[in-house]
Design an enzyme around this catalytic site. Sequence first.
Site, mmCIF file in Angstrom:
data_model
loop_
_atom_site.group_PDB
_atom_site.id
_atom_site.type_symbol
_atom_site.label_atom_id
_atom_site.label_comp_id
_atom_site.label_asym_id
_atom_site.label_seq_id
_atom_site.Cartn_x
_atom_site.Cartn_y
_atom_site.Cartn_z
ATOM 1 N N GLY A 1 34.537 -49.736 64.018
ATOM 2 C CA GLY A 1 35.737 -49.623 64.800
ATOM 3 C C GLY A 1 37.643 -49.624 64.157
ATOM 4 N N SER A 2 38.804 -48.669 64.352
ATOM 5 C CA SER A 2 39.909 -48.471 63.519
ATOM 6 C C SER A 2 40.753 -48.508 65.068
ATOM 7 C CB SER A 2 40.047 -47.576 63.112
ATOM 8 O OG SER A 2 41.513 -47.405 62.438
ATOM 9 N N GLY A 3 41.804 -49.342 64.638
ATOM 10 C CA GLY A 3 43.361 -49.271 65.481
ATOM 11 C C GLY A 3 44.429 -49.501 65.143
ATOM 12 N N ALA A 4 44.997 -49.058 66.140
ATOM 13 C CA ALA A 4 46.929 -49.393 65.174
ATOM 14 C C ALA A 4 47.108 -50.850 64.494
ATOM 15 C CB ALA A 4 47.651 -49.448 66.442
ATOM 16 N N TYR A 5 45.747 -52.000 65.572
ATOM 17 C CA TYR A 5 46.181 -53.502 64.145
ATOM 18 C C TYR A 5 44.910 -54.062 63.712
ATOM 19 C CZ TYR A 5 50.215 -52.232 66.893
ATOM 20 O OH TYR A 5 51.674 -52.069 68.021
ATOM 21 N N ASP B 1 41.064 -52.917 61.589
ATOM 22 C CA ASP B 1 40.164 -52.303 61.547
ATOM 23 C C ASP B 1 38.740 -53.050 62.044
ATOM 24 O OD1 ASP B 1 40.854 -49.527 60.623
ATOM 25 O OD2 ASP B 1 42.133 -51.349 59.458
ATOM 26 N N VAL B 2 37.312 -52.778 61.996
ATOM 27 C CA VAL B 2 36.003 -53.685 62.189
ATOM 28 C C VAL B 2 35.352 -53.332 61.028
ATOM 29 C CG1 VAL B 2 34.538 -54.482 63.421
ATOM 30 C CG2 VAL B 2 36.945 -54.302 64.792
ATOM 31 N N ASP C 1 42.679 -60.523 78.717
ATOM 32 C CA ASP C 1 42.131 -58.971 78.536
ATOM 33 C C ASP C 1 41.095 -59.091 79.335
ATOM 34 O OD1 ASP C 1 42.714 -56.470 78.311
ATOM 35 O OD2 ASP C 1 42.696 -56.819 76.298
#
Length: 473
Positions: free
Chosen positions: A32-36, A38-39, A146
């Site tokens: 997984g990856s996002g702006a804040y 990475d996994v 959340d």
Amino acid sequence: MEEQPPPPPSKSWSIYTRREITSKYEILERVGSGAYSDVYKARRRSDSVTVALKEVHDYQSAFREIEALQALQNCPNVVFLHEYFWSEDEDAVLVLEYLPTDLAAVMKAAKKEWDDEISIGEVKRWMVQILRGVDACHRNSVVHRDLKPSNLLISADGVLKIADFGQARILLAPGFVENNAYNQFNEQPSSNQETSNQPPEVVPGLDGRPIQYHTELSSEKCVMEQDDLTVTDFPKDIDDETTTQDGAASCLATCTTSDLEDPFQQPYSYEAEEARVDGNGSLTSCVGTRWFRAPELLYGSTSYGLEIDLWSLGCIFAELLTLEPIFPGNSDIDQLGKILSILGNLTEEVWPGCVHLPDYKIISFGKVEKPIGLEACLRNRSPDEVLIVKKLLCFDPASRATAMELLQDKYLNEEPLPVPLSALRVPSKHGSQGEDSSAEWNDYKDLDSDSDFDEFGSSQFTTTENGFSIRFS
């Protein structure tokens, strides 16, 4: 000429360059990856245990997640933090147990493969596990902020665990849960969960003192007054842009619920917003994924408590029963409109003190003459199932049932009883944000909260005693 010292090392932004990590873990793939963040899926070299390495690029998010998970490390229905790495010139990397799927995938599989149905016994078992996880959080004064299906991760053997505490807060000194507090429904830890009879691993705590995993932390260590973060023992090179000044959390608007789209005709995809902290470090109302956001947040409250998680629970339970989101708003105003169209008008009678919400006198809707009602939304469900959702989806936060109260509810303790873990149907992978991505590991999209006015048609600005209002035609 005096020799100048070498420049400080720049952040690598890559876990592969971290020798202290790669010497202990074999990185298998990025999941997984996002702006804040990475996994990565990884294998611990010492014993071949599969783990998740979560590299968090945002300082505040990393702080919150580590602090919350340390306070909750003995809880069977909260994702387990093995250890973490954090140096002054690098991002935090959390070593978490690896969980291959989530509740969003369960509901997606039910719609596509299981004839649009999750059995009552399965629903109850999922509910029990969620409630046990939330109860553990709230006993320790952790508000998650959340909760949503994609943050409820599931092991291959059916154990559900609350994850993604990047927006969490520890409001007070936690009252730790006793070791036998989780035995009511006789759950077993997942295969990736370290058990208490194994030798504990000692790693540095946030304040530099050793943290003994598998044992309870001292209450002094976990005190955090709202969002007043103690940062003296953390890396000092924080980018000012990692925190955003919190503006108005909800739009200034006057509209009628008839202007809003049918709540049951929205596309099914989760939306999320970046959490924000104001300049004084106080709680912000702009947290959580919109569809699961409590009305007090939508009205701009910054003095909320654990009850916002209970509202999110109600939305999750309703979705478990119907396999459709109950309030799929496409903006904050639309979100409020969908809630009012189902629950009815927001008044002092149903929520004493609601007039004091920051945006109550700024946002106004036409009177809802005939609310849809939760019964109509939960078609073909039993009165007891409707009632358990009603105990959570009520305007007044003080009236929402706690997780512990619901664990004692007759619905969960009568036939058909919750099925054993071995009887749960568990999909093979995550399901809410794309077939090839792990939903819990994806970061939030930075939506422009309520800037999407065009969906309501033309608008008219009017000056009021509170500043101005926007009326949608």
